[in-house]
Design an enzyme around this catalytic site. Sequence first.
Site, PDB file in Angstrom:
ATOM      1  N   GLU A 305       0.839  -0.880  -0.085  1.00  0.00           N
ATOM      2  CA  GLU A 305       0.147   0.051  -0.072  1.00  0.00           C
ATOM      3  C   GLU A 305       0.648   1.330  -0.046  1.00  0.00           C
ATOM      4  OE1 GLU A 305      -2.791   2.754  -0.148  1.00  0.00           O
ATOM      5  OE2 GLU A 305      -3.548   0.529   0.242  1.00  0.00           O
ATOM      6  N   SER A 344      -5.528   2.427  -5.178  1.00  0.00           N
ATOM      7  CA  SER A 344      -5.279   0.723  -4.909  1.00  0.00           C
ATOM      8  C   SER A 344      -5.824  -0.064  -6.022  1.00  0.00           C
ATOM      9  CB  SER A 344      -5.600   0.562  -3.528  1.00  0.00           C
ATOM     10  OG  SER A 344      -5.036   1.255  -2.549  1.00  0.00           O
ATOM     11  N   HIS A 461      -1.457   3.227   5.383  1.00  0.00           N
ATOM     12  CA  HIS A 461      -2.653   3.911   4.766  1.00  0.00           C
ATOM     13  C   HIS A 461      -3.161   4.823   6.079  1.00  0.00           C
ATOM     14  CE1 HIS A 461      -6.617   4.921   3.319  1.00  0.00           C
ATOM     15  NE2 HIS A 461      -6.371   4.168   2.201  1.00  0.00           N
ATOM     16  N   ASP A 515       1.183  -0.402  -5.091  1.00  0.00           N
ATOM     17  CA  ASP A 515      -0.018  -0.194  -5.978  1.00  0.00           C
ATOM     18  C   ASP A 515       0.168   1.099  -6.583  1.00  0.00           C
ATOM     19  OD1 ASP A 515      -0.332   1.176  -3.332  1.00  0.00           O
ATOM     20  OD2 ASP A 515      -2.551   0.523  -3.143  1.00  0.00           O
ATOM     21  N   HIS A 516       0.544   2.101  -5.709  1.00  0.00           N
ATOM     22  CA  HIS A 516       0.803   3.384  -6.184  1.00  0.00           C
ATOM     23  C   HIS A 516       1.566   4.286  -4.951  1.00  0.00           C
ATOM     24  CE1 HIS A 516      -2.349   4.857  -3.075  1.00  0.00           C
ATOM     25  NE2 HIS A 516      -2.935   3.583  -3.400  1.00  0.00           N
TER      26      HIS A 516
END
Length: 665
Positions: A305, A344, A461, A515-516
């Site tokens: 994440e 995501s 996150h 994911d990013h």
Amino acid sequence: MWAATSNNTLWQTLALFKPVTYFAGATLALLTCCRLLLAGLYAERVESAINWLDFIVLGVRADLIQVGYFTLIPLLVLSPLSMVLHKSIAQRWWRRLWTVWFLICALVLWFMEVSTPAFLAQYDTRPNRLFFEYLAYPKEVFSTLIHGFAGWLFTGIASTLVFVYLSYRWYKKSEANFQPRVIKRRYLIAVIPVLIVTTLFGIRSTLAHRPANPAFFAVTSDAMVNSLILNSTYTLEYALYNLKHEAQANRVYGKLTDEEIINEVRKVPYLANLEFPFADYPTVHYQSASAKRKIPLNIVVILEESLGATFVESLGGMPLTPNLERLKKQGWWFENLYATGTRSVRGIEAVISGFLPTRARSTVKLSGSQRQFFTLADTLSREGYNTEFIYGGQAHFDNMASFFIGNGFQSVIDQDDYESPQFVGSWGVSDQDLLNKLHQRLSQADNSAPQFTLAFTSSNHEPFEFPDGEITLAEQPKQTVNNAVKYADHALGEFFAKAQKSDYWQNTLFLVVADHDTRVYGDELIPVSKFHIPGLILGADIKPKTISAISSQIDLPPTLLSLAGISAYLPTVGQDLSQPDVQPENRAMMQFGDNYGWLEQHINGPRLTLLQVDKSVKQFCYQSSPQSLALIEDRPQPEHIRKVQAFAMLPSILYQQRAYFVPRQ
């Protein structure tokens, strides 16, 4: 005497429309003040992008569009009532309906503006589709707000309640003071059409061939500043409007036919010599594995994440991932890997399905891709693999469970499947709990069938919650992104220390990829450096290697399959970077809102080709350190534009025609 009476009657007729005047004046003032307050928070970026007078004038023009929409609705709906406005009871209901409608509209405008600062801080843009998409997950959203934006949350709630109270008091007072008027029907018949035409012109905002839209106000090179020119109600409404165009979301980037798009994509060197045997599935081709194995390897994807290059020292970021830096020396390290998007689900879509990005929602969420849509799990389950998704939170979030189960994943493990986890935060169990579960599942796997596992972390996150005492904090306070990244890396290091001593290590291929990046923002139309992510393939017999070519997340699925020894039909147009005799294409694609970027290596350094809605194609020289985009005045070659447009438009065709799938034979 007659003329005076006539003029008096005209003015009394016009007075019926006072609510329109009050609403337009008050809301234009409100939206302008809110816009200036937001601009004040980002004054440096605004000043470097546009002069203040143009910023204000364009903002008022955009606000007139929204005010026009809210005004046109009652004008059209209440016009039939005008035929009986000579009666006092009709006048009272006319005024009452107008007033209540406009108070509701004003409340919506206020609520959206007061909600904007927190959203802007998180996503670097005004509220868009994410604003309503994430309402389906109140627990996660509320936890993020309460821990990260508590001040804005309570300010928004309190000010909205005050707004409702004052509006109610004003409404009751205006009702008590109402006096019926002498009305002439012929004046109403003359006035209402004029108001309707004027309102329609305000909505259209231009005499050009097409009416104004968000692209019309995209006058700077900073996407965030362009969003500030608009108002938040308008940006949210436009996002809702675009939902009906999702199947064709990227058709806006060119005028190529379906056949031309397919032919352009097939012309790229790594696809040019392949056969495409299925007419209804135009990108499906056979990929022969570069690694010849008697028994194919297990494949494990660890999707990290928000772990962007920002936090990886060797990629030009901060020194927060020592374990990843150590592990990169043991496998294939991607130096110039780029995410396709900023969420995501976009990372899942690219890494697990190899699907190109679009302006639409990710295919993880779209209804047309919940069945018969290509994923690694679908291909591998046909090859006899056991396929599994492991997550620390609730798997229904972002529709992941539905998408995965419908497309090849045989089992899903989420937060409810952990017994006595070490730590549970707003987004589920900690990364250590997740990776311990992964280690347990791999250790206990039935060796009669190979395994494919996707493990998706969540500790990094917002609000950045993780167990105490596990790491030496990088900074104070504890709950910051830098500390969360350091913890995520710590959990990753612990896992691989156990994995490398396990029985499954020698027959398992691991991919660790982000994911990013976190909070993708910047003062460019596409902040390229915020799409830069780490990627690492290791395990089994993989020898250390550095991949320096520009590559995309969509290149990872075909490369993984090839290294694992799987030859199969695939619809993805990503490149297998393991093929020894094929040069890397040296390109990556990325979607940032309505802007589509194509980053490609050039003899003079990387170049970014930019596609925008209703705008001409632009090209920039890209420098990563420090990040800068320098506009190239010369227009790109037509052949290059066609290629970029084809790749940008292709996913809309494949989704619309339900063609991103390998037919069962």
